[in-house]
Structure formats: C-alpha cells, structure tokens
Scaffold this motif. Structure first.
Motif, PDB file in Angstrom:
ATOM      1  N   LEU A   1      22.052 -14.196  48.756  1.00 56.92           N
ATOM      2  CA  LEU A   1      22.291 -13.386  47.552  1.00 56.92           C
ATOM      3  C   LEU A   1      21.169 -12.362  47.346  1.00 56.92           C
ATOM      4  O   LEU A   1      21.430 -11.213  46.991  1.00 56.92           O
ATOM      5  N   VAL A   2      19.919 -12.793  47.598  1.00 57.91           N
ATOM      6  CA  VAL A   2      18.791 -11.860  47.451  1.00 57.91           C
ATOM      7  C   VAL A   2      18.947 -10.709  48.451  1.00 57.91           C
ATOM      8  O   VAL A   2      18.775  -9.533  48.104  1.00 57.91           O
ATOM      9  N   LEU A   3      19.331 -11.044  49.688  1.00 60.75           N
ATOM     10  CA  LEU A   3      19.502  -9.998  50.714  1.00 60.75           C
ATOM     11  C   LEU A   3      20.627  -9.031  50.317  1.00 60.75           C
ATOM     12  O   LEU A   3      20.474  -7.809  50.403  1.00 60.75           O
ATOM     13  N   GLU A   4      21.753  -9.577  49.856  1.00 64.79           N
ATOM     14  CA  GLU A   4      22.870  -8.716  49.419  1.00 64.79           C
ATOM     15  C   GLU A   4      22.417  -7.798  48.285  1.00 64.79           C
ATOM     16  O   GLU A   4      22.751  -6.617  48.253  1.00 64.79           O
ATOM     17  N   ARG A   5      21.645  -8.368  47.375  1.00 65.90           N
ATOM     18  CA  ARG A   5      21.162  -7.599  46.221  1.00 65.90           C
ATOM     19  C   ARG A   5      20.266  -6.446  46.682  1.00 65.90           C
ATOM     20  O   ARG A   5      20.298  -5.359  46.118  1.00 65.90           O
ATOM     21  N   ARG A   6      19.445  -6.699  47.712  1.00 64.27           N
ATOM     22  CA  ARG A   6      18.549  -5.668  48.238  1.00 64.27           C
ATOM     23  C   ARG A   6      19.328  -4.588  48.988  1.00 64.27           C
ATOM     24  O   ARG A   6      18.940  -3.438  49.014  1.00 64.27           O
ATOM     25  N   LEU A   7      20.430  -5.001  49.656  1.00 69.42           N
ATOM     26  CA  LEU A   7      21.146  -4.069  50.537  1.00 69.42           C
ATOM     27  C   LEU A   7      22.147  -3.182  49.803  1.00 69.42           C
ATOM     28  O   LEU A   7      22.468  -2.095  50.282  1.00 69.42           O
ATOM     29  N   ILE A   8      22.631  -3.664  48.645  1.00 71.55           N
ATOM     30  CA  ILE A   8      23.746  -2.937  48.017  1.00 71.55           C
ATOM     31  C   ILE A   8      23.305  -1.536  47.555  1.00 71.55           C
ATOM     32  O   ILE A   8      22.288  -1.383  46.902  1.00 71.55           O
ATOM     33  N   ARG A   9      24.046  -0.536  47.990  1.00 71.01           N
ATOM     34  CA  ARG A   9      23.802   0.850  47.543  1.00 71.01           C
ATOM     35  C   ARG A   9      25.078   1.655  47.768  1.00 71.01           C
ATOM     36  O   ARG A   9      25.950   1.231  48.549  1.00 71.01           O
ATOM     37  N   PRO A  10      25.217   2.805  47.043  1.00 72.44           N
ATOM     38  CA  PRO A  10      26.424   3.613  47.255  1.00 72.44           C
ATOM     39  C   PRO A  10      26.489   4.091  48.704  1.00 72.44           C
ATOM     40  O   PRO A  10      25.447   4.386  49.306  1.00 72.44           O
TER      41      PRO A  10
ATOM     42  N   GLY B   1      35.486   2.024  63.091  1.00 72.84           N
ATOM     43  CA  GLY B   1      34.352   2.917  63.337  1.00 72.84           C
ATOM     44  C   GLY B   1      34.082   3.847  62.165  1.00 72.84           C
ATOM     45  O   GLY B   1      33.316   4.804  62.287  1.00 72.84           O
ATOM     46  N   GLU B   2      34.723   3.573  60.991  1.00 70.42           N
ATOM     47  CA  GLU B   2      34.482   4.420  59.809  1.00 70.42           C
ATOM     48  C   GLU B   2      33.547   3.696  58.839  1.00 70.42           C
ATOM     49  O   GLU B   2      33.335   2.496  58.970  1.00 70.42           O
ATOM     50  N   LEU B   3      33.054   4.437  57.839  1.00 73.77           N
ATOM     51  CA  LEU B   3      32.158   3.817  56.852  1.00 73.77           C
ATOM     52  C   LEU B   3      32.930   3.508  55.562  1.00 73.77           C
ATOM     53  O   LEU B   3      33.794   4.290  55.171  1.00 73.77           O
ATOM     54  N   PRO B   4      32.613   2.375  54.886  1.00 74.98           N
ATOM     55  CA  PRO B   4      33.298   2.089  53.611  1.00 74.98           C
ATOM     56  C   PRO B   4      32.850   3.077  52.533  1.00 74.98           C
ATOM     57  O   PRO B   4      31.692   3.500  52.520  1.00 74.98           O
ATOM     58  N   GLN B   5      33.793   3.447  51.646  1.00 74.06           N
ATOM     59  CA  GLN B   5      33.461   4.351  50.531  1.00 74.06           C
ATOM     60  C   GLN B   5      32.999   3.490  49.364  1.00 74.06           C
ATOM     61  O   GLN B   5      33.787   2.734  48.802  1.00 74.06           O
ATOM     62  N   VAL B   6      31.725   3.562  49.011  1.00 71.90           N
ATOM     63  CA  VAL B   6      31.202   2.769  47.891  1.00 71.90           C
ATOM     64  C   VAL B   6      30.631   3.714  46.838  1.00 71.90           C
ATOM     65  O   VAL B   6      29.625   4.391  47.077  1.00 71.90           O
ATOM     66  N   SER B   7      31.304   3.766  45.678  1.00 72.01           N
ATOM     67  CA  SER B   7      30.846   4.672  44.610  1.00 72.01           C
ATOM     68  C   SER B   7      29.619   4.073  43.921  1.00 72.01           C
ATOM     69  O   SER B   7      29.347   2.863  44.044  1.00 72.01           O
ATOM     70  N   GLU B   8      28.923   4.909  43.169  1.00 69.07           N
ATOM     71  CA  GLU B   8      27.758   4.446  42.380  1.00 69.07           C
ATOM     72  C   GLU B   8      28.211   3.334  41.414  1.00 69.07           C
ATOM     73  O   GLU B   8      27.524   2.331  41.239  1.00 69.07           O
ATOM     74  N   ALA B   9      29.424   3.536  40.804  1.00 70.74           N
ATOM     75  CA  ALA B   9      29.929   2.561  39.819  1.00 70.74           C
ATOM     76  C   ALA B   9      30.179   1.202  40.490  1.00 70.74           C
ATOM     77  O   ALA B   9      29.818   0.155  39.937  1.00 70.74           O
TER      78      ALA B   9
ATOM     79  N   ASN C   1      26.884  -0.490  41.301  1.00 70.25           N
ATOM     80  CA  ASN C   1      26.292  -1.034  40.071  1.00 70.25           C
ATOM     81  C   ASN C   1      26.959  -2.330  39.651  1.00 70.25           C
ATOM     82  O   ASN C   1      26.293  -3.280  39.247  1.00 70.25           O
ATOM     83  N   ARG C   2      28.301  -2.346  39.745  1.00 70.69           N
ATOM     84  CA  ARG C   2      29.050  -3.553  39.367  1.00 70.69           C
ATOM     85  C   ARG C   2      28.626  -4.723  40.264  1.00 70.69           C
ATOM     86  O   ARG C   2      28.365  -5.835  39.807  1.00 70.69           O
ATOM     87  N   LEU C   3      28.534  -4.458  41.570  1.00 74.90           N
ATOM     88  CA  LEU C   3      28.141  -5.518  42.505  1.00 74.90           C
ATOM     89  C   LEU C   3      26.712  -5.989  42.211  1.00 74.90           C
ATOM     90  O   LEU C   3      26.419  -7.184  42.262  1.00 74.90           O
TER      91      LEU C   3
END
Ligand code: HEM
Length: 166
Positions: free
Chosen positions: A36-45, A124-132, A135-137
């Motif tokens: 969970l700590v690693l996921e928290r560090r990695l999450i970004r738009p 081979g594509e990148l996921p689209q992750v919005s700022e919102a 933030n929710r994650l």
C-alpha cells in the motif's frame, strides 16, 4: 548451520505449526502494508509504462498477501489461538474483522482500476489517469493505510482479553 540445527532442536514439537501460522499472519500484514505504501508513492496522473506496470504487480502482491492474512487469521481462531470463543465473544475481534473487511472492500476500487490499466498496457499503450482519479486513489490508499495501522492495535488488545466480559 549448526546454530540452525540447535535452534530447531530447542523448539518443542507442536510449536512449529502455531509459530508458522503466526509468522505468516505477521509477514502477510507487513507485505500488505508495504504494498500500500508503494502504491501510494507511485500513484500520479498519466503514469509512465514502468510505474503503471509496477502498480499492477504491486496490487496483485497485495491481493495475495491480504488473502494469506485472512486465511492465517482464520487458522489462528480455529486451531492455533486461545480457543475460538476467546475471540468470537470479544467485540474487539469483530471490530478487527470489520475493519479488515472495510479496508478490503475499499481496495476493490483501486484493484478494478489497475485491472483496467492492464488492457492498454498489454497493447503497448499507456493508461489515461486524470488528476481527479489519481487524487481519489490517493485518498483511498490513505484510508486503507490508516485502517491497516489500526488493526494491530485492536489485535494486541484482543489477544490480551481486553473487551471480554469478566
Ligand atoms: C479477518 C481477519 C483476521 C483474523 C480472523 C485474525 C485473527 C487473529 C488471531 C486469532 C490472532 C491471535 C491472537 C492471540 O494471540 O490470541 C491474531 C493476532 C494478531 N493479528 Fe490478526 N486476524 C485478522 C486480520 C489481521 C489483520 C488485517 C492484521 C493487521 C493489519 C492483524 C494483525 C494481528 C496482530 C499484530 C496480531 C498479534 C497480536 C498479539 O499477539 O499481541 N490481523 N489475529
């Protein structure tokens, strides 16, 4: 090697299964928290490919460890603890189980999100992750971390019989 042999000779027979299950319980807790700590560090738009893949793998590890935590907990209640009624009659035990289930349900949202990331990643594509969404994650992971930090406190009280009617 000789030290290890002396250690295993010093452990009374019958203790190993109970110590082993307790060890799995602690180890899986640590792995869950670390993931969970690693996921928290990695999450970004709009994460890069490496980070997005690492998030997906981390969540799989988290899921396996959460299952091991649950199964070792159940094994301790049924076979390796202080008798199942010692736990089931204690409201603190049910708070502990309830907190675990609440955290587990909360983690469905990130897990489904990462499963959906695996589709573009495989093409081979990148996921689209919005700022919102990022933030929710982040908030969900914060709440999960607080829940996971609270459970051992409930566990230590429960293990000492606090909460049982005297
Ligand atoms: C539904 C899932 C769970 C069940 C059924 C369960 C059950 C148990 C049982 C029976 C014990 C032994 C208590 C004793 O020594 O008498 C225990 C200890 C412990 N559990 Fe769990 N557990 C669960 C989830 C968790 C989770 C999610 C965590 C951490 C986040 C956790 C952390 C601990 C700790 C730290 C102890 C040691 C307490 C002590 O000896 O002072 N458990 N658990």
């Amino acid at each position: 090697m000789a030290g290890f042999a002396a250690l295993s000779a010093a452990i009374p027979t019958g203790i190993l299964p109970s110590a082993g299950v307790a060890y799995v319980h602690y180890l899986s807790f640590m792995v869950c928290f670390g993931a969970l700590v690693l996921e928290r560090r990695l999450i970004r738009p709009n994460p890069n490919r490496q980070d997005a893949t690492l998030m997906v793998i981390t969540d799989v590890v988290y899921g396996i460890a959460a299952l091991a935590l649950l199964l070792s907990g159940i094994a301790r209640v049924l076979h390796f603890g202080q008798g199942s009624s010692f736990y089931t009659e204690n409201p603190l035990f049910w708070w502990k189980v309830g907190t675990y289930l609440a955290v587990g349900s909360l983690s469905l949202y990130p897990t489904i999100t990462y499963i959906l990331w695996a589709i573009p990643l495989r093409k081979g594509e990148l996921p689209q992750v919005s700022e919102a969404l990022a933030n929710r994650l982040r908030w969900i992971l914060n709440i999960e971390l607080v829940g996971f930090a609270a459970i051992p406190f409930l566990a230590t009280l429960m293990a000492r019989g606090v909460g049982l009617a005297s």
